[in-house]
Structures are given as C-alpha cells and as structure tokens.
Scaffold this motif. Structure first.
Motif, PDB file in Angstrom:
ATOM      1  N   TYR A   7      28.561 197.358  -5.616  1.00  0.00           N
ATOM      2  CA  TYR A   7      28.171 196.479  -4.508  1.00  0.00           C
ATOM      3  C   TYR A   7      29.128 196.655  -3.323  1.00  0.00           C
ATOM      4  N   CYS A   8      30.417 196.804  -3.612  1.00  0.00           N
ATOM      5  CA  CYS A   8      31.418 196.891  -2.546  1.00  0.00           C
ATOM      6  C   CYS A   8      31.350 198.203  -1.774  1.00  0.00           C
ATOM      7  N   LEU A   9      30.694 199.201  -2.330  1.00  0.00           N
ATOM      8  CA  LEU A   9      30.606 200.505  -1.658  1.00  0.00           C
ATOM      9  C   LEU A   9      29.810 200.444  -0.366  1.00  0.00           C
ATOM     10  N   GLN A  10      29.025 199.389  -0.178  1.00  0.00           N
ATOM     11  CA  GLN A  10      28.227 199.264   1.040  1.00  0.00           C
ATOM     12  C   GLN A  10      29.074 198.913   2.262  1.00  0.00           C
ATOM     13  N   PHE A  11      30.292 198.411   2.028  1.00  0.00           N
ATOM     14  CA  PHE A  11      31.143 197.994   3.138  1.00  0.00           C
ATOM     15  C   PHE A  11      31.963 199.175   3.644  1.00  0.00           C
ATOM     16  N   SER A  12      32.137 199.235   4.947  1.00  0.00           N
ATOM     17  CA  SER A  12      32.915 200.330   5.526  1.00  0.00           C
ATOM     18  C   SER A  12      34.394 200.200   5.194  1.00  0.00           C
ATOM     19  N   SER A  13      34.829 198.992   4.902  1.00  0.00           N
ATOM     20  CA  SER A  13      36.214 198.786   4.487  1.00  0.00           C
ATOM     21  C   SER A  13      36.329 197.488   3.697  1.00  0.00           C
ATOM     22  N   ILE A  14      37.277 197.478   2.771  1.00  0.00           N
ATOM     23  CA  ILE A  14      37.685 196.252   2.087  1.00  0.00           C
ATOM     24  C   ILE A  14      39.135 196.025   2.480  1.00  0.00           C
ATOM     25  N   ASP A  15      39.390 194.965   3.205  1.00  0.00           N
ATOM     26  CA  ASP A  15      40.705 194.782   3.813  1.00  0.00           C
ATOM     27  C   ASP A  15      41.665 193.965   2.959  1.00  0.00           C
ATOM     28  N   VAL A  16      41.131 193.022   2.201  1.00  0.00           N
ATOM     29  CA  VAL A  16      41.982 192.128   1.406  1.00  0.00           C
ATOM     30  C   VAL A  16      41.333 191.871   0.055  1.00  0.00           C
ATOM     31  N   LEU A  17      42.141 191.949  -0.993  1.00  0.00           N
ATOM     32  CA  LEU A  17      41.716 191.544  -2.330  1.00  0.00           C
ATOM     33  C   LEU A  17      42.663 190.459  -2.801  1.00  0.00           C
ATOM     34  N   VAL A  18      42.110 189.277  -3.096  1.00  0.00           N
ATOM     35  CA  VAL A  18      42.915 188.174  -3.636  1.00  0.00           C
ATOM     36  C   VAL A  18      42.565 188.021  -5.108  1.00  0.00           C
ATOM     37  N   ASN A  19      43.486 188.449  -5.970  1.00  0.00           N
ATOM     38  CA  ASN A  19      43.300 188.317  -7.415  1.00  0.00           C
ATOM     39  C   ASN A  19      43.746 186.921  -7.841  1.00  0.00           C
ATOM     40  N   ASN A  20      42.786 186.009  -7.846  1.00  0.00           N
ATOM     41  CA  ASN A  20      43.095 184.609  -8.122  1.00  0.00           C
ATOM     42  C   ASN A  20      42.562 184.128  -9.468  1.00  0.00           C
ATOM     43  N   ALA A  21      41.521 184.769  -9.991  1.00  0.00           N
ATOM     44  CA  ALA A  21      40.900 184.281 -11.228  1.00  0.00           C
ATOM     45  C   ALA A  21      41.940 184.140 -12.331  1.00  0.00           C
ATOM     46  N   GLY A  22      41.928 182.992 -12.990  1.00  0.00           N
ATOM     47  CA  GLY A  22      42.901 182.772 -14.043  1.00  0.00           C
ATOM     48  C   GLY A  22      42.598 181.526 -14.837  1.00  0.00           C
ATOM     49  N   LEU A  23      43.285 181.401 -15.955  1.00  0.00           N
ATOM     50  CA  LEU A  23      43.213 180.192 -16.753  1.00  0.00           C
ATOM     51  C   LEU A  23      44.586 179.925 -17.333  1.00  0.00           C
ATOM     52  N   VAL A  25      47.104 184.198 -32.036  1.00  0.00           N
ATOM     53  CA  VAL A  25      47.259 185.446 -31.298  1.00  0.00           C
ATOM     54  C   VAL A  25      46.016 185.705 -30.439  1.00  0.00           C
ATOM     55  N   ASP A  26      44.855 185.297 -30.924  1.00  0.00           N
ATOM     56  CA  ASP A  26      43.627 185.456 -30.143  1.00  0.00           C
ATOM     57  C   ASP A  26      43.682 184.640 -28.859  1.00  0.00           C
ATOM     58  N   ASP A  27      44.333 183.469 -28.907  1.00  0.00           N
ATOM     59  CA  ASP A  27      44.496 182.667 -27.696  1.00  0.00           C
ATOM     60  C   ASP A  27      45.354 183.418 -26.676  1.00  0.00           C
ATOM     61  N   TYR A  28      46.413 184.050 -27.158  1.00  0.00           N
ATOM     62  CA  TYR A  28      47.252 184.852 -26.260  1.00  0.00           C
ATOM     63  C   TYR A  28      46.446 185.995 -25.648  1.00  0.00           C
ATOM     64  N   ARG A  29      45.645 186.639 -26.476  1.00  0.00           N
ATOM     65  CA  ARG A  29      44.828 187.742 -25.962  1.00  0.00           C
ATOM     66  C   ARG A  29      43.846 187.250 -24.893  1.00  0.00           C
ATOM     67  N   ALA A  30      43.244 186.096 -25.136  1.00  0.00           N
ATOM     68  CA  ALA A  30      42.303 185.537 -24.156  1.00  0.00           C
ATOM     69  C   ALA A  30      43.016 185.235 -22.838  1.00  0.00           C
ATOM     70  N   GLN A  31      44.248 184.721 -22.944  1.00  0.00           N
ATOM     71  CA  GLN A  31      45.028 184.431 -21.746  1.00  0.00           C
ATOM     72  C   GLN A  31      45.277 185.697 -20.937  1.00  0.00           C
ATOM     73  N   PHE A  32      45.681 186.759 -21.620  1.00  0.00           N
ATOM     74  CA  PHE A  32      45.993 188.013 -20.935  1.00  0.00           C
ATOM     75  C   PHE A  32      44.742 188.712 -20.414  1.00  0.00           C
ATOM     76  N   GLU A  33      43.615 188.560 -21.095  1.00  0.00           N
ATOM     77  CA  GLU A  33      42.389 189.219 -20.647  1.00  0.00           C
ATOM     78  C   GLU A  33      42.023 188.796 -19.230  1.00  0.00           C
ATOM     79  N   THR A  34      42.205 187.507 -18.924  1.00  0.00           N
ATOM     80  CA  THR A  34      41.882 187.025 -17.579  1.00  0.00           C
ATOM     81  C   THR A  34      43.044 187.199 -16.614  1.00  0.00           C
ATOM     82  N   ASN A  35      44.207 186.663 -16.970  1.00  0.00           N
ATOM     83  CA  ASN A  35      45.324 186.596 -16.024  1.00  0.00           C
ATOM     84  C   ASN A  35      45.989 187.932 -15.749  1.00  0.00           C
ATOM     85  N   PHE A  36      45.920 188.854 -16.694  1.00  0.00           N
ATOM     86  CA  PHE A  36      46.614 190.129 -16.526  1.00  0.00           C
ATOM     87  C   PHE A  36      45.651 191.312 -16.497  1.00  0.00           C
TER      88      PHE A  36
END
Length: 283
Positions: free
Chosen positions: A75-91, A102-113
């Motif tokens: 989808y982003c390929l349609q834009f001539s430029s992407i100027d800013v990416l804010v990686n905010n998604a997290g839990l 350990v699965d809880d730790y994995r779930a944490q890292f899957e989103t935040n990292f």
C-alpha cells in the motif's frame, strides 16, 4: 508544495491517537494504522473535532503479522515518499517474574520489539531510496531503568533502545534519523500492566505487590498529559534541524536517568526497595 507523509502504528488510543492528530495539525498527511479498524471511532471523533479528519487515512496493520505488514508495505508503494515512521504500537504485560509465563514474555516482545523491527524493515527501503526520513520509536524510561512487576515491558523497551542505537548508526549515511522518545508515567496503556498485576491473587509476592500497586495508583494524579508527548513527536517530525537521538519526557524522568547514570546500582536498589516495601507504613 507536496505534503509530507507520516505513518503511526497503534493509532487507536493513547500516544498513537494523539500523535496522529498532532501530526495532521502540523501539516502531515497521516496514515493511522491499527490492528482492528473497528476501534477507530475515537480517532475519527477527535480528529473531526480538531478539523483534521481529511488529512488522516486509516489502514489496518497488525505489527505481529507478516501478511499484514506485507499488505501494508505494498500500500505504501503508491506514495512518492514516506517521511516519518512512528513506531508506537505496544502493550504492557505486568506481574512478578515467577508468576509470568515464557509465552507472556514472547507476546510482549512480539509487539514491542519484533513488531518495530518488522515494520521498520518494511518501510526503511523506501526511505533509503529517497535518502531521507525519520524513524521515531516509542520507548520509555523503562528502557533505561528496571522496575519491579514490569519485567516483560522493561525488557522489551531495553531491547528497543539497543536496536535503535544500532539502527541509527546504520542508516544515518542515507540521510535517515532514528529517534527514541522516552516517556515517564502517563495515563496510557501501561495501566493494562497494572490491571494484570492486580489480577494475580495467589502469589508469593502479595505484600510486595500490594505496596507497589498502592504507589502506582496513588501517583496517578501526578502523571503528565500524554498530549505533551504527541506534540513533542510532531515537533521532532516537523523540524528542519537534525533532531537529538533521545528525548526523555515526563515528571522526574531526567532526574531519575541522571541518578541511574551516576549512582552505583546497589544504592539505587536500596532506595527503591526501601521506598516500595515501607510505603504502607508511611500512610
């Protein structure tokens, strides 16, 4: 003049929602992404109130899904430029280590990292080709200092800090800036971690947990306005001068980071444990 384009992940609530609005107010066309578009009602309402709804495009993006990220990259390929990416998604997953799977730790890292890594990897080639761009990663004071009861969240933010340092060194020759935002305590999704701690009924850490929760809950009224963080992000995204790498923000954050850098850990540990374990006695 062509408007700049910004992407914000995790835009359905908290810092993400507010950042979308502030970026739109600052003149960006904003792609506001979220895992579930049914949760976009609040963003639509607030952006309409601020009269910036026309500058915001909603797009589904699950940062833990390869398929979702691939669709978004196309989808982003349609834009001539992407100027800013804010990686905010997290839990935020809370609880004492012995009570967390350990699965809880994995779930944490899957989103935040790993989510940050995957989305950045999708967008970075576009920025590298245009030889410009800013990648703003939402870290935390927890990325610089450990806290009891939050080890999954703290560990994920420490990992994000190290990744961002390395990434910054890799992409600067291509005109791309990497920035870390390090908020202290704000009324955002960190409280999902507090809720998780409160749900732990059968734990060997009950007394410790009670004192910790009392401190966190009694401090709510002192927490800052998350709009301040969103405005800072919009300012960094808009400024023409080269930004700093780290932006600590929030009540007591700079002081605490200074103490962490100059004091030996044994003194910090002693102070924190005394404050938490003796808290109920003070009341």
């Amino acid at each position: 003049m062509k408007k700049k384009v910004a992407i914000v992940t995790g835009a359905s609530s908290g810092f993400g929602l507010l950042t979308v609005i502030e970026l739109a107010k600052s003149g960006f066309d904003v792609i506001a992404t979220m895992r579930d578009l049914h949760k976009s009602e609040l963003l639509i309402e607030k952006s309409s109130q601020e009269k910036v709804r026309d500058f915001i495009t909603l797009h589904e993006l699950d940062v833990t899904s390869k398929e979702s990220i691939h669709v978004f990259k196309e989808y982003c390929l349609q834009f001539s430029s992407i100027d800013v990416l804010v990686n905010n998604a997290g839990l935020a997953i809370g609880g004492f280590h012995e009570d967390i799977s350990v699965d809880d730790y994995r779930a944490q890292f899957e989103t935040n990292f790993f989510g940050v890594i995957a989305v950045t990897q999708a967008i970075l080639p576009l920025m590298r080709t245009q030889r410009s761009g800013r990648i703003i990663n939402m870290s935390s004071i927890s990325g610089k200092m450990g806290f009891p009861g939050l080890s999954p969240y703290v560990a994920s933010k420490h990992a994000l800090e190290g990744f961002s340092e390395s990434l910054s060194l890799e992409v600067q020759p291509f005109g791309i800036d990497v920035i870390l935002i390090e908020p202290g305590s704000y009324q955002t999704n960190i409280w999902s971690a507090v809720d998780a701690i409160e749900r732990k009924k059968d734990t060997a850490y009950q007394t410790y947990m009670t004192s910790l929760l009392s401190i966190m809950n009694s401090s709510k009224s002192k927490y800052g306005d998350p709009t301040d963080v969103a405005k800072l992000i919009a300012k960094i995204a808009s400024q023409t001068k080269k930004p700093h790498f780290r932006y600590p923000i929030g009540v007591g954050v700079k002081r605490n980071l200074l103490l962490k850098n100059v004091l030996p850990w044994r003194l910090i540990e002693k102070w924190m444990l005394r404050m938490i374990l003796n808290y109920k006695l003070k009341e």
